[in-house]
Write a protein that holds these residues in place. Structure first.
Motif, short mmCIF file in Angstrom:
data_model
loop_
_atom_site.label_atom_id
_atom_site.label_comp_id
_atom_site.label_asym_id
_atom_site.label_seq_id
_atom_site.Cartn_x
_atom_site.Cartn_y
_atom_site.Cartn_z
N HIS A 191 15.43 50.63 5.02
CA HIS A 191 14.67 50.49 6.26
C HIS A 191 14.75 51.75 7.14
CE1 HIS A 191 13.73 46.48 5.28
NE2 HIS A 191 14.91 45.96 5.53
N ASP A 209 3.08 56.11 1.12
CA ASP A 209 2.32 54.87 1.17
C ASP A 209 2.42 54.29 2.57
OD1 ASP A 209 4.86 53.89 1.27
OD2 ASP A 209 4.64 52.47 -0.39
N THR A 210 1.66 53.24 2.83
CA THR A 210 1.61 52.66 4.17
C THR A 210 2.19 51.26 4.16
OG1 THR A 210 -0.39 53.95 4.66
CG2 THR A 210 0.10 52.10 6.10
N ASP A 211 3.08 50.96 5.14
CA ASP A 211 3.72 49.64 5.20
C ASP A 211 2.83 48.64 5.93
OD1 ASP A 211 4.03 50.04 7.93
OD2 ASP A 211 6.15 50.53 7.80
N ASP A 212 3.35 47.40 6.09
CA ASP A 212 2.56 46.32 6.68
C ASP A 212 2.23 46.56 8.16
OD1 ASP A 212 2.64 44.99 4.29
OD2 ASP A 212 4.37 43.76 4.82
N ASP A 213 3.02 47.42 8.82
CA ASP A 213 2.78 47.72 10.23
C ASP A 213 1.85 48.91 10.41
OD1 ASP A 213 4.44 45.65 11.10
OD2 ASP A 213 6.23 46.91 10.91
N GLY A 214 1.36 49.46 9.30
CA GLY A 214 0.46 50.60 9.38
C GLY A 214 1.15 51.93 9.47
N HIS A 215 2.49 51.94 9.26
CA HIS A 215 3.24 53.19 9.30
C HIS A 215 3.28 53.80 7.91
CE1 HIS A 215 5.39 51.14 12.85
NE2 HIS A 215 4.47 51.97 13.32
N THR A 216 3.01 55.07 7.81
CA THR A 216 3.03 55.75 6.52
C THR A 216 4.44 56.18 6.17
OG1 THR A 216 0.77 56.55 6.83
CG2 THR A 216 2.11 57.68 5.18
N ASN A 225 11.55 51.62 9.30
CA ASN A 225 10.88 50.33 9.44
C ASN A 225 11.34 49.75 10.77
OD1 ASN A 225 10.11 47.63 9.40
ND2 ASN A 225 10.37 47.43 7.18
N THR A 227 10.39 47.37 12.73
CA THR A 227 10.52 45.93 12.86
C THR A 227 11.81 45.43 12.24
OG1 THR A 227 8.12 45.66 12.83
CG2 THR A 227 9.44 43.71 12.33
#
Length: 334
Positions: A191, A209-216, A225, A227
């Motif tokens: 994280h 790549d991009t995570d679920d929160d839109g962070h690359t 991460n 969150t």
């Protein structure tokens, strides 16, 4: 068993200052006022291109010696907390022993921790003194997270700043170091991570790549991460506070002030509200430094001492939490 005390604290911040206004020129779509309100940072210091954590730790130590009239020959152990050492080997602390003119009989090593590093360093220093291994431990914290941030990472670039702190832990001083509560949850290591550059994956991969929160997520740069770190902190801190109180035989009403790792304003405010800590007893000031990782607590303690926010007779709770995932706290009896 010998008691251990914080005897003196100083810190160093790099000359280069990056303001929110300057960040706005790089990210014109960014609402700097809104972010500053949430994060709590108006400006932050950036290490110069060739300036390393070792360089900053040296400057913080020299400031400590100057401000508090400490003689280098009095130091018999030096600890450096950093996640960006000058070299893979040797330990940067060994190099600092020579640069600072510390005795060759002085012990020295680095330890790799982030936001909880200051607290862990105090625990190690207390152990060395309690065991009679050392009498004067120079605890240094230094980090250059900004050098690991992707240029387009406006979220983390708004939060982090660079800096270093120096603390003398000794057999006497201004604050007795009480009992600790420490913890680790390595299952959350991904994280907050830089995936490449060390032994597991030495070469840069260029992967993103991009995570679920839109962070690359860039493997070659720092990824956080937010969150997950936030949730970990809200789960760990309340129970840690109770463990610290129990270990020091104190009630919450006996704590005069709280100095927690300065992660960001939103997280600190949420912690304070969830744990029902009095606002007037809770330190929150990242405006001109940002999140300096392992140095935030020492910088805060120094500022509180200089402003007389903390004074003799007070019980102060300190706590750090974050990368690892790791947390730790203790009581300082001034």
């Amino acid at each position: 068993m010998k008691k251990a005390y914080i005897k003196a604290i100083s810190y160093y911040l790099p000359k280069r200052v990056l303001s929110n206004e300057e960040l706005l020129t790089l990210f014109p779509e960014w609402n700097s006022d809104k972010v500053a309100e949430k994060v709590g940072v108006q400006s932050r210091h950036l290490a110069a291109e060739g300036e390393t954590p070792g360089d900053m730790a040296e400057k913080a130590a020299r400031q400590l010696f100057y401000e508090h009239k400490i003689k280098p020959e009095e130091i018999d152990f030096v600890l450096l907390c950093t996640q960006s050492p000058d070299y893979f080997l040797p330990s940067t602390a060994c190099i600092l022993q020579d640069k600072l003119g510390l005795p060759t009989r002085c012990g020295a090593f680095d330890f790799n921790l982030g936001c909880s590093g200051c607290v862990y360093g105090l625990a190690v220093a207390k152990g060395l003194i309690s065991a009679g291994i050392a009498r004067n431990v120079l605890l240094l914290t230094a980090e250059t997270y900004t050098k690991y941030l992707h240029p387009d990472d406006k979220s983390n670039r708004s939060i982090f700043g660079d800096g270093a702190a120096a603390c003398l832990v000794s057999t006497s001083g201004v604050a007795e170091i009480g009992e600790f509560a420490l913890g680790t949850d390595g299952s959350g290591a991904d994280h907050l991570i830089i995936k490449t550059g060390a032994a597991r994956s030495k070469r840069a991969s260029g992967f993103a790549d991009t995570d679920d929160d839109g962070h690359t997520r860039h493997d070659d740069y720092l990824y956080m991460n937010g969150t997950a770190i936030f949730n970990f902190t809200l789960e760990a801190v309340p129970s840690m506070i109770q463990d610290i109180l129990k270990g020091n035989n104190l009630e919450q009403s006996q704590i005069d002030y709280y100095v927690f790792h300065q992660a960001n304003k939103f997280m600190l405010t949420t912690i304070r509200k969830v744990c029902r800590l009095p606002k007037d007893k809770f330190y929150n000031n990242l405006q001109t430094t940002g999140n300096t990782v392992s140095s935030t607590i020492m910088i805060a303690l120094k500022d509180c001492l200089d402003s007389h926010t903390i004074s003799q007779g007070m019980h102060v709770m300190i706590a750090g939490f974050g990368v690892g995932l790791s947390y730790g706290g203790c009581i300082l009896k001034f």
